[in-house]
Design an enzyme around this catalytic site. Structure first.
Site, PDB file in Angstrom:
ATOM      1  N   GLY A 193      37.384  35.976  49.526  1.00  0.00           N
ATOM      2  CA  GLY A 193      37.297  35.985  50.979  1.00  0.00           C
ATOM      3  C   GLY A 193      38.598  36.479  51.576  1.00  0.00           C
ATOM      4  O   GLY A 193      39.120  37.525  51.177  1.00  0.00           O
ATOM      5  N   ASP A 315      46.021  30.007  37.330  1.00  0.00           N
ATOM      6  CA  ASP A 315      46.393  31.304  37.915  1.00  0.00           C
ATOM      7  C   ASP A 315      47.819  31.247  38.443  1.00  0.00           C
ATOM      8  O   ASP A 315      48.099  31.618  39.587  1.00  0.00           O
ATOM      9  CB  ASP A 315      45.426  31.681  39.035  1.00  0.00           C
ATOM     10  CG  ASP A 315      45.454  33.183  39.326  1.00  0.00           C
ATOM     11  OD1 ASP A 315      45.969  33.944  38.482  1.00  0.00           O
ATOM     12  OD2 ASP A 315      44.974  33.598  40.393  1.00  0.00           O
TER      13      ASP A 315
END
Length: 444
Positions: A193, A315
């Site tokens: 997004g 991550d």
């Protein structure tokens, strides 16, 4: 009408039973308890005995005979109470004494607590017991009456909502997202997004707004024993943010579950910049070791905090570390690839390819801590060398042969090589990293 207790025999009580109840009230008063303190204890016994079998009303486990004729003298030791003679208890009283809940039953009773319906009521045990489930948001292929009824209800709400706006005007919901926040410029975009700059209306606080598009399958956290479920990313950030919170992880302020988006409201420190921007615009390349040491140490602390709270970030990279320029404080952001931490090996990897450990390509499985340490080693190499140690999966699996720039200390080289060992079992832990001799160097 108030329900009568199973142990309430005040209507048929004889003189001896009334005398025993007066003794209980006297003891409760001497302890500073209210006059009805004994009733709550009776309720507990009532609930336990109702869960037990009906024959529990029979005094079959008592050591003394039920119809004993001897008089028992009981001495009260509560705050100097005088000795009182008590008559033989009745058969029902003996049965209730034999039916006292054991310590194990009391522990079971405390576990069966009220079903939680508010996120503020959740504690650390609830988060540790949280389970990840996958909820399908796509309509089912099988015919069901729920689908047309849901559509009909949505159409009715739109019709009556439109009529209400024409008659009374548009009245915004004070708890809605649009009523609480202003949306500003775009800070970043990705497959998930976008992230926008935002402002909280009630106090003008600067925030970061992350809009996550909903797909066909959204991952949620469910909490056993509760009626609550959370979007996975929101739940993981809540797990990490529970007090005592870590200063090196971005704070979650609020979240909204909209029909098409999940909106996450986070703190937005100012002035701040991610490490890629710092290396590009401020250091113009590789960082000095003393600066890299301060930043990387905070990144290690953030990863250890995630592990201790039961979260695997997966991550850790320069783009996901924000540096507050005035305080030199680091914030770990973006839990979109995160998962619940587990001691067993993982078989699914989410993250950035060039930060991925070699065991993912070779064995197809990896450990949470060992993969995080590998990512931290890649991060440190990039900070002090101004480039990444590997260019593709083949180089990641080839070995430990990666060059260093001139002038780099032997301690820093040794720590990077230790984190980037091919054998995952030979990599250091977070505690080993923080005790490495490189952190004993000069601090500026």
């Amino acid at each position: 009408m108030k329900r009568k207790s199973l142990f309430d025999d005040s209507g048929n009580a004889g003189p001896s039973e009334k005398r025993s109840k007066e003794q209980a009230v006297t003891r409760a008063t001497s302890l500073g308890l209210p006059g009805k303190a004994t009733s709550s204890r009776l309720v507990i016994k009532t609930r336990v005995s109702r869960r037990r079998s009906l024959p529990a009303l029979k005094a079959t486990h008592c050591d003394e005979p039920i119809n004993g004729a001897s008089t028992v003298e009981s001495a009260s030791t509560v705050q100097g109470a005088s000795t009182v003679e008590s008559s033989p208890p009745t058969q029902r009283e003996r049965a209730s004494q034999c039916d006292q809940p054991t310590q194990r039953e009391q522990g079971t009773q405390s576990v069966r607590r009220k079903r939680k319906t508010c996120f503020r009521d959740l504690d650390s045990e609830d988060f540790q017991a949280a389970k990840k489930i996958c909820i399908s948001l796509a309509p089912s292929s099988k015919y069901s009456w729920k689908l047309p009824l849901t559509k009909l209800w949505g159409i009715c709400r739109k019709i009556f909502g439109g009529l209400k706006q024409k008659v009374f005007g548009k009245v915004p919901d004070p708890a809605s997202f649009s009523a609480q926040y202003y949306v500003g410029r775009v800070l970043g975009t990705g497959g998930f997004g976008s992230v926008h700059d935002g402002t909280r209306k009630r106090d003008g606080k600067n925030v970061a707004l992350k809009f996550i598009r909903k797909g066909d399958h959204e991952k949620y956290l469910t909490f056993p024993g509760t009626s609550l479920k959370l979007p996975l990313e929101v739940g993981l950030q809540l797990m990490v943010s529970r007090p005592p919170a870590c200063d090196h992880i971005v704070e979650l302020l609020d979240w909204f579950d909209e029909p098409d988006y999940i909106i996450i409201v986070m703190e937005h420190p100012f002035p701040c910049m991610d490490l890629i921007g710092v290396m590009r615009h401020i250091t113009c390349g590789a960082m000095r070791e003393d600066y890299a040491r301060r930043i990387w140490q905070q990144a290690v602390l953030a990863c250890r905090q995630c592990r201790d709270r039961g979260v695997l970030h997966r991550d850790v990279k320069a783009e996901n570390l924000l540096l507050q320029l005035d305080t030199f404080r680091v914030k770990l952001v973006d839990f979109g690839c995160s998962d619940l931490f587990q001691e067993e090996l993982y078989s699914e990897y989410l993250g950035t390819l060039l930060y991925c450990p070699p065991e993912v390509f070779i064995e197809g499985t990896y450990g949470g801590d060992k993969a995080t340490v590998w990512s931290l080693g890649v991060l440190l190499y990039a900070m002090v060398n101004a480039n990444l140690p590997f260019r593709d999966a083949e180089e990641i699996c080839s070995g430990d042969d990666f060059p260093f720039i001139t002038g780099l200390s032997d301690e820093c080289r040794d720590l990077i090589k230790w984190c980037l060992r091919q054998n995952a079992n030979r990599r250091p832990s977070f505690e080993d990293i923080l005790q490495h001799e490189w952190f004993q160097g000069p601090q500026h």
